[in-house]
Design an enzyme around this catalytic site. Structure first.
Site, short mmCIF file in Angstrom:
data_model
loop_
_atom_site.label_atom_id
_atom_site.label_comp_id
_atom_site.label_asym_id
_atom_site.label_seq_id
_atom_site.Cartn_x
_atom_site.Cartn_y
_atom_site.Cartn_z
N HIS A 1 -11.64 -8.35 3.28
CA HIS A 1 -11.97 -7.92 1.92
C HIS A 1 -12.58 -9.14 1.23
O HIS A 1 -11.98 -10.23 1.25
CB HIS A 1 -10.71 -7.51 1.17
CG HIS A 1 -10.17 -6.16 1.53
ND1 HIS A 1 -9.86 -5.81 2.81
CD2 HIS A 1 -9.89 -5.08 0.75
CE1 HIS A 1 -9.41 -4.55 2.80
NE2 HIS A 1 -9.42 -4.09 1.57
N ASP B 1 -10.37 3.79 0.95
CA ASP B 1 -9.47 2.67 0.61
C ASP B 1 -8.00 3.10 0.56
O ASP B 1 -7.29 2.94 1.55
CB ASP B 1 -9.93 2.03 -0.71
CG ASP B 1 -9.55 0.56 -0.83
OD1 ASP B 1 -9.07 -0.01 0.15
OD2 ASP B 1 -9.74 -0.02 -1.92
N ASP B 2 -7.56 3.60 -0.59
CA ASP B 2 -6.15 4.02 -0.76
C ASP B 2 -6.14 5.39 -1.45
O ASP B 2 -5.78 5.50 -2.62
CB ASP B 2 -5.41 3.00 -1.63
CG ASP B 2 -5.47 1.60 -1.04
OD1 ASP B 2 -4.73 1.34 -0.08
OD2 ASP B 2 -6.28 0.79 -1.52
N HIS C 1 -12.67 2.02 6.21
CA HIS C 1 -11.90 1.20 5.26
C HIS C 1 -10.84 2.09 4.63
O HIS C 1 -11.08 2.77 3.63
CB HIS C 1 -12.87 0.63 4.20
CG HIS C 1 -12.22 -0.29 3.20
ND1 HIS C 1 -12.95 -1.23 2.50
CD2 HIS C 1 -10.93 -0.41 2.78
CE1 HIS C 1 -12.13 -1.88 1.68
NE2 HIS C 1 -10.91 -1.39 1.82
N GLU D 1 -14.57 -8.21 -3.93
CA GLU D 1 -14.06 -7.02 -4.64
C GLU D 1 -13.87 -7.44 -6.11
O GLU D 1 -14.53 -6.91 -6.99
CB GLU D 1 -12.75 -6.54 -4.01
CG GLU D 1 -12.17 -5.27 -4.64
CD GLU D 1 -10.82 -4.85 -4.04
OE1 GLU D 1 -10.19 -5.65 -3.33
OE2 GLU D 1 -10.39 -3.70 -4.31
N HIS E 1 -6.50 2.00 4.13
CA HIS E 1 -5.19 1.38 4.33
C HIS E 1 -4.19 2.50 4.56
O HIS E 1 -4.01 3.34 3.67
CB HIS E 1 -4.78 0.57 3.10
CG HIS E 1 -5.76 -0.51 2.75
ND1 HIS E 1 -5.58 -1.82 3.11
CD2 HIS E 1 -6.95 -0.47 2.10
CE1 HIS E 1 -6.61 -2.55 2.69
NE2 HIS E 1 -7.45 -1.75 2.06
N1 ADE Z 1 -4.67 -3.41 -0.10
C1 ADE Z 1 -4.77 -2.10 -0.25
N2 ADE Z 1 -5.87 -1.79 -0.95
C2 ADE Z 1 -6.49 -2.95 -1.25
C3 ADE Z 1 -7.68 -3.29 -1.94
N3 ADE Z 1 -8.47 -2.39 -2.51
N4 ADE Z 1 -7.98 -4.60 -2.06
C4 ADE Z 1 -7.19 -5.54 -1.51
N5 ADE Z 1 -6.07 -5.26 -0.86
C5 ADE Z 1 -5.72 -3.98 -0.71
ZN ZN Z 2 -9.15 -2.07 0.97
#
Ligand code: ADE
Ligand code: ZN
Length: 337
Positions: free
Chosen positions: A202, A283-284, A16, A205, A18
């Site tokens: 997703h 994630d990011d 996971h 969340e 991005h």
């Molecule tokens: N795009 C990038 N990170 C995300 C996240 N945590 N939730 C939804 N969309 C995303």
């Molecule tokens: Zn994500």
């Protein structure tokens, strides 16, 4: 072995991630410079000061602004290669990365520029050397639809992806969750499944467990991304366990976006104990203060995880991957203690 050392040493898969969320401020300045774009921030530190988020939307607003600097195939290549080099240092041997084509095609960047730049870097990643292994990083690509846009727009993106089908293992669903339930994308996911793509989404969340049910029943997902809110629904947890649907969880993301008030209250361990196939992911990472090993360490510290727990999480990362059966068995051999 000490927790931190154990985390660093054990081979892992990341499921996971991005790719646009790995865009580090230093690279932003470099790419903005060569594309003739002037940033409104004076310095890297100045930009980083903006990384304080109260929810998912506040993050997404900044994330899409960052992504809008990416224009050429070289930009997408450099972005991906920077992530892979970091991943190699963290003993990540396999990665399945998300990309958001609509973020770029809506600005006039061709689909081919995006996918070819990322894919070329992933191929070169196979030639990198992972820290403790005589091997490179294998990878797969997952194309996400932006859920704040229409299903028609997602269909358009699916059609654009067909000529590149061999490069994409699955379709996913990301962006602003609340108000954009999985049911909005039922038809396009059905079409993607018919084309042979796997599906992920997703869900849970920020939105409630009903969104996770919809992702499972309507989008036929192989994995749920995040899924935190599933914990409030015992029948849903039973179903996730029964169907062996893995959850790709992201502790530092949840902390930064206030999905969890604090990491000590994170449901990861409770889910593991109930039999859910849980994985840890970043994630990011450029926005949330840590790559994969830092996510493992943060959740291990907050929940007092043992090395056995960490071993199980790493093993789950291979079990939950989209690798074929034989490759999966070979990867699982890598983490035999
Ligand atoms: N795009 C990038 N990170 C995300 C996240 N945590 N939730 C939804 N969309 C995303
Ligand atoms: Zn994500």
């Amino acid at each position: 072995m000490k927790t931190e050392e154990f985390i660093k040493t054990i081979p892992k898969a990341e499921l996971h991630l991005h790719i646009e969320g790995t865009f580090e401020p230093e690279l932003m300045f470099k790419i903005a410079g060569r594309n003739g774009i002037k940033l409104k921030y004076k310095s890297v530190d100045d930009l980083k000061k903006a990384y304080e988020f109260n929810n998912l939307q506040e993050f997404l607003d900044i994330y899409y602004t960052g992504a809008s600097l990416l224009k050429t195939e070289e930009d997408f290549y450099d972005l991906t290669m920077e992530y892979l080099k970091k991943a190699a240092r963290e003993n990540i041997v396999h990665t399945e990365i998300f990309f958001d084509p609509q973020t770029h095609t809506s600005r006039g960047v061709p689909f081919a520029v995006v996918i070819n730049g990322i894919h070329r870097a992933l191929k070169d990643g196979e030639k990198l050397r992972v820290k403790d292994h005589d091997r490179g990083i294998t990878s797969k690509m997952i194309m996400c639809f932006l859920r704040h846009l229409s299903e028609d727009d997602a269909f358009k993106t699916l059609r654009e992806a067909i000529p590149f089908k061999e490069k994409i293992i699955a379709v996913g669903l990301d962006s602003s969750e609340v108000g954009h339930p999985p049911s909005k994308f039922k038809n396009v996911f059905e079409a993607a499944l018919k084309e042979g793509f796997k599906t992920v989404a997703h869900a849970g969340e920020e939105a409630p467990s009903e969104y996770v049910w919809e992702a499972i029943e309507l989008l036929k997902v192989s994995r749920i991304d995040h899924g935190n809110r599933s914990i409030s629904d015992p029948a849903l947890i039973d179903e996730i366990v029964r169907r062996e649907i893995p959850l790709t969880m992201c502790p530092l993301s949840n902390q930064k976006l206030k999905v969890q008030a604090n990491l000590a209250g994170h449901p990861l361990k409770e889910m593991m104990d109930k039999g859910v196939i849980v994985t840890v992911n970043s994630d990011d990472p450029a926005y949330f203060g840590g790559y994969l090993n830092e996510n493992y360490l943060a959740i291990s510290t907050a929940l007092s995880l043992s090395n056995d727990d960490i071993y199980r999480l790493a093993k789950n990362s291979f079990t939950a991957s989209f690798l074929d059966y034989n490759t999966k068995q070979k990867m699982l051999q890598l983490i035999k203690l």
